[in-house]
Design an enzyme around this catalytic site. Structure first.
Site, PDB file in Angstrom:
ATOM      1  N   GLY A 154      72.608  49.755  41.552  1.00 22.89           N
ATOM      2  CA  GLY A 154      73.182  48.863  40.560  1.00 22.89           C
ATOM      3  C   GLY A 154      73.630  49.559  39.290  1.00 22.89           C
ATOM      4  N   CYS A 155      73.700  48.791  38.207  1.00 28.02           N
ATOM      5  CA  CYS A 155      74.334  49.234  36.972  1.00 28.02           C
ATOM      6  C   CYS A 155      73.598  50.359  36.257  1.00 28.02           C
ATOM      7  CB  CYS A 155      74.491  48.047  36.017  1.00 28.02           C
ATOM      8  SG  CYS A 155      75.627  46.771  36.618  1.00 28.02           S
ATOM      9  N   TYR A 156      72.318  50.565  36.557  1.00 29.42           N
ATOM     10  CA  TYR A 156      71.571  51.613  35.864  1.00 29.42           C
ATOM     11  C   TYR A 156      71.586  52.942  36.604  1.00 29.42           C
ATOM     12  CZ  TYR A 156      67.811  50.711  39.248  1.00 29.42           C
ATOM     13  OH  TYR A 156      67.079  50.561  40.407  1.00 29.42           O
ATOM     14  N   PHE A 353      70.844  48.651  32.578  1.00 23.79           N
ATOM     15  CA  PHE A 353      69.994  47.639  33.203  1.00 23.79           C
ATOM     16  C   PHE A 353      70.508  47.311  34.601  1.00 23.79           C
ATOM     17  CE2 PHE A 353      71.142  46.947  28.771  1.00 23.79           C
ATOM     18  CZ  PHE A 353      69.947  47.296  28.158  1.00 23.79           C
TER      19      PHE A 353
END
Length: 369
Positions: A154-156, A353
């Site tokens: 994901g985004c992290y 996050f």
């Protein structure tokens, strides 16, 4: 021994579409009536996004002219995972290579032949033999390069790529590590009316970012890695998630996520700084992943930041939207390009996050030659 972020390159597809035009596509695709369309347009207007980049020209077209989605009023039969992964494979290499070349063009003393490690990061597509091998073949890199793939985090995930590179550089002073985050989010449009799907459809764009890390600074402005710190907010496990369905990857992004990040961000910051000779009051440079406008505002409220502190995140959100793992690297690049000699040795605080709910933090320090 310290490691350094020596250069950051970025790339986007050629198709750029205004945010409100995408809202019109979504309203038509979801079969919204006038009242539902007005609510959707309001959501898009307050998103903080003006435009997004995509590999899909269909978002710029109407039924009858689509080349990926079916030319039917309800877009049925809806594209399968197989067709979406074929589109990912079609575009991922070109985006990755463009970002890599943008990165290495900034530091001519580092050649392609000198790269020792390659770390690929993505959560929006996968195949094997994969993107890492295709990059080696396309750029004629040595076949002996050590390769690592970080997928579906994901985004992290960019932070995990940076951590891997940091560990490599600390154990091998001669290492030159190339990290490539490539995300093609817009192929995963989901035709659902639930609020979390409406929000995710309003946020994500396509892009790639490449980073060169090594154990010594170059002659350009670098970021010296100081420390990382990661934590989980288990209560948010169901509020931010990423699952593979029959018709693409489905993002769950509930309205509770900003508040959960807000509750955990101060402790995350304190834990990161606890072992370092840095006080939060000493930090004036921030590179925060713009997961959404509300997330940025909640962090500002909790940490006492201004919109000026967060200006790089807002700039990237406005012009690109959320490009998952690549986004925080776009923010870091925008910040780096604005720095001068007066910023030498200043600390930079970064956050990202993702699913879990995972909170990642990183402290770097500006190294200006």
């Amino acid at each position: 021994m310290k490691s350094y972020i020596c250069a950051i390159g970025t790339a986007n597809p050629t198709v750029c579409i205004p945010q409100m035009q995408i809202a019109g596509f979504m309203a038509d695709a979801l079969g919204f009536d006038a009242a539902e369309t007005r609510k959707l347009q309001a959501l898009y207007r307050v998103s903080g996004i003006e435009q997004r980049f995509t590999v899909l020209e269909d978002y710029n077209k109407s039924v009858g002219d689509f080349t990926f989605f079916p030319n039917t009023a309800n877009l049925e039969p809806f594209p399968t995972v197989k067709s979406r992964m074929a589109l990912y494979k079609q575009h991922a290499l070109d985006l990755s290579v463009a970002a890599i070349l943008d990165c290495l063009n900034q530091i001519p003393e580092v050649t392609l032949a000198s790269i020792t490690h390659l770390v690929t990061v993505s959560c929006t597509g996968m195949y094997a033999p994969g993107l890492d091998i295709e990059i080696l073949e396309e750029l004629l890199l040595p076949s002996t390069i050590q390769r690592t793939a970080i997928n579906f985090m994901g985004c992290y995930a960019a932070f995990n790529g940076l951590k891997v590179a940091d560990n490599i550089c600390q154990s091998n002073p001669k290492a030159k590590v190339l990290i490539v985050c490539t995300e093609i989010c817009t192929i995963h449009f989901q035709k659902h009316k639930e609020p979390d799907h409406l929000v995710s459809n309003a946020l994500f764009g396509d892009g790639a970012a490449a980073v060169l890390m090594q154990a010594r600074p170059t002659e350009s402005t670098c970021l010296q890695i100081e420390s990382f710190h990661c934590d989980l907010v288990p209560a948010g496990k169901k509020d931010m998630a990423w699952h593979i369905s029959d018709f693409g990857f489905e993002m769950t992004l509930s309205s509770y996520v900003p508040e959960m990040i807000k509750k955990g961000i101060r402790q995350l910051t304190n834990n990161l700084l606890a072992s370092l000779n840095t006080n939060f009051s000493d930090i004036n440079l921030f590179a925060i992943h713009p997961g959404g406008r509300k997330i940025l505002e909640c962090i500002e409220h909790e940490l006492g930041l201004t919109k000026h502190h967060n200006r790089y995140a807002y700039e990237i959100l406005r012009h690109f939207g959320n490009m998952s793992s690549a986004t925080v690297l776009f923010v870091l690049k925008a910040m780096l390009e604005s720095l001068g000699t007066e910023h030498h040795n200043e600390p930079v605080l970064s956050f990202a996050f993702g699913p879990g709910l995972t909170l990642e933090s990183m402290l770097t320090r500006v190294h200006y030659v």
